[in-house]
Design an enzyme around this catalytic site. Structure first.
Site, PDB file in Angstrom:
ATOM      1  N   THR A 193      45.042  28.598  49.202  1.00 43.24           N
ATOM      2  CA  THR A 193      44.842  28.662  50.650  1.00 43.24           C
ATOM      3  C   THR A 193      45.448  27.467  51.388  1.00 43.24           C
ATOM      4  O   THR A 193      45.780  27.574  52.568  1.00 43.24           O
ATOM      5  CB  THR A 193      43.349  28.785  51.005  1.00 43.24           C
ATOM      6  OG1 THR A 193      42.648  27.594  50.653  1.00 43.24           O
ATOM      7  CG2 THR A 193      42.722  29.979  50.315  1.00 43.24           C
ATOM      8  N   LEU A 236      45.049  29.141  56.814  1.00 41.03           N
ATOM      9  CA  LEU A 236      44.337  30.400  57.014  1.00 41.03           C
ATOM     10  C   LEU A 236      43.633  30.792  55.709  1.00 41.03           C
ATOM     11  O   LEU A 236      43.992  31.774  55.053  1.00 41.03           O
ATOM     12  CB  LEU A 236      45.307  31.490  57.453  1.00 41.03           C
ATOM     13  CG  LEU A 236      45.829  31.397  58.884  1.00 41.03           C
ATOM     14  CD1 LEU A 236      46.814  32.521  59.177  1.00 41.03           C
ATOM     15  CD2 LEU A 236      44.679  31.437  59.892  1.00 41.03           C
ATOM     16  N   HIS A 237      42.605  30.024  55.363  1.00 38.71           N
ATOM     17  CA  HIS A 237      41.928  30.202  54.082  1.00 38.71           C
ATOM     18  C   HIS A 237      41.478  31.648  53.864  1.00 38.71           C
ATOM     19  O   HIS A 237      41.815  32.278  52.858  1.00 38.71           O
ATOM     20  CB  HIS A 237      40.707  29.285  54.001  1.00 38.71           C
ATOM     21  CG  HIS A 237      41.020  27.831  54.133  1.00 38.71           C
ATOM     22  ND1 HIS A 237      41.566  27.093  53.111  1.00 38.71           N
ATOM     23  CD2 HIS A 237      40.858  26.960  55.169  1.00 38.71           C
ATOM     24  CE1 HIS A 237      41.732  25.838  53.494  1.00 38.71           C
ATOM     25  NE2 HIS A 237      41.301  25.741  54.743  1.00 38.71           N
ATOM     26  N   ASP A 238      40.701  32.172  54.804  1.00 39.32           N
ATOM     27  CA  ASP A 238      40.059  33.468  54.582  1.00 39.32           C
ATOM     28  C   ASP A 238      41.038  34.631  54.629  1.00 39.32           C
ATOM     29  O   ASP A 238      40.800  35.672  54.011  1.00 39.32           O
ATOM     30  CB  ASP A 238      38.940  33.679  55.606  1.00 39.32           C
ATOM     31  CG  ASP A 238      37.793  32.707  55.411  1.00 39.32           C
ATOM     32  OD1 ASP A 238      37.710  32.100  54.334  1.00 39.32           O
ATOM     33  OD2 ASP A 238      36.988  32.548  56.349  1.00 39.32           O
TER      34      ASP A 238
END
Length: 308
Positions: A193, A236-238
């Site tokens: 991520t 934008l981890h998720d």
């Protein structure tokens, strides 16, 4: 094209909202339910934030309240990165009518998984408190889940502490239950991520699309962009978790044994993997995503938001 029937479990802050916006437009995914959990902000905020996104997207996905706190620890929020409302201070209106239900998230998840006879996939982008509770109350749940994809963990360092990534740190006891449950599990942690980067000019380009969703995407993500400490650009981890569920060809990784530290205050929440160790656990319970095609990732996000 194979269709994936997915349940989203979110602590709806800024990057969860971005992930929901993307998931809604991915043709490979069919969202069948969304559960809210406390994490980035308190439960009442994460719950109503999903309803706000329903209105923004013109959808009516069922939304369920989940856990107000971790299984055994106090809640630690992420106001600094997500704003007090979880959406970077952007105020989205609620739907005129909100269908309320008394069915808690863990029961709704179990009921849906049973009804779908093993075809349901779970994408979790927050602390794993709802899923841990579901496993406690419905120990046969793993029989009815096809796959779990989580945003959480890291094979190396952390972002909440030097050892731990936030989602796992927030509820390590629930996380350990998920890693032990036997469902095929994919871990999209900081290894990948931190590569999922948009620069400010990328956000500006998306905002220039001019639709309400594009302008929201741009504005809500400015807060984490300007407060993240791990280098330049917005992570934008998720979004990684929902994109992996739909387009795994954009990513690469390796199977590994993974366990969660639940006792040491120094390293609590650390996902201990045997990826880089001479000594192995003797089992491989997760696929750890390690890299992505950054150009393809960025283009895919732009194209998805451009559909609104």
């Amino acid at each position: 094209m194979d269709k994936h029937f997915v349940w989203l479990d979110c602590d709806t802050g800024t990057d969860d909202a971005a992930a929901i916006l993307c998931a809604n437009k991915l043709p490979q995914l069919q969202i069948v339910g969304i559960s809210a959990v406390a994490g980035n902000v308190e439960l009442e905020k994460t719950y109503y934030n999903v309803h706000r996104l329903n209105r923004l997207m013109g959808t009516s996905y069922p939304v369920y309240r989940g856990a107000e706190k971790p299984l055994q620890r106090d809640l630690e929020t992420g106001y600094r990165y997500h704003g007090e409302n979880g959406l970077g201070g952007v105020e989205l209106p609620l739907p005129e009518k909100i269908p309320e239900t008394n069915e808690p998230a863990w029961d709704a998840l179990y009921r849906t998984a049973v009804e779908m006879k093993g075809e349901l996939e779970l994408i979790a982008t927050g602390p794993l408190s709802n899923i841990g509770t579901a496993l406690l109350l419905h120990p046969d749940l793993p029989e009815y889940l096809k796959r779990i994809v989580i945003m959480g963990g890291s094979s190396k360092g952390g972002n909440r502490t030097p050892a731990a990534e936030y989602n796992i740190y927030a509820d390590p006891h629930a996380a350990q239950m998920v890693f032990d449950c036997g469902v095929p599990l994919t871990m999209c942690g900081l290894d990948v991520t931190l590569q999922a980067v948009l620069m400010e000019e990328d956000l500006e380009q998306i905002g220039a699309l001019g639709t309400p969703a594009a302008k929201f995407f741009h504005k809500e993500l400015l807060v984490p962009l300007r407060t993240q400490e791990c280098g330049t650009g917005l992570k934008l981890h998720d979004v990684c978790a929902v994109l992996y569920a739909a387009r795994p060809e954009l990513f690469s990784g390796r199977p590994a044994g993974v366990q969660v530290e639940t006792r040491s205050e120094l390293s609590i929440g650390k996902t201990v993997t045997d990826l880089y160790s001479d000594k192995k656990f003797g089992f491989q319970n997760a696929f750890v995503v390690l890299s992505l095609d950054r150009a393809a990732f960025k283009k895919t996000v732009y194209d998805l938001i451009a559909q609104y």
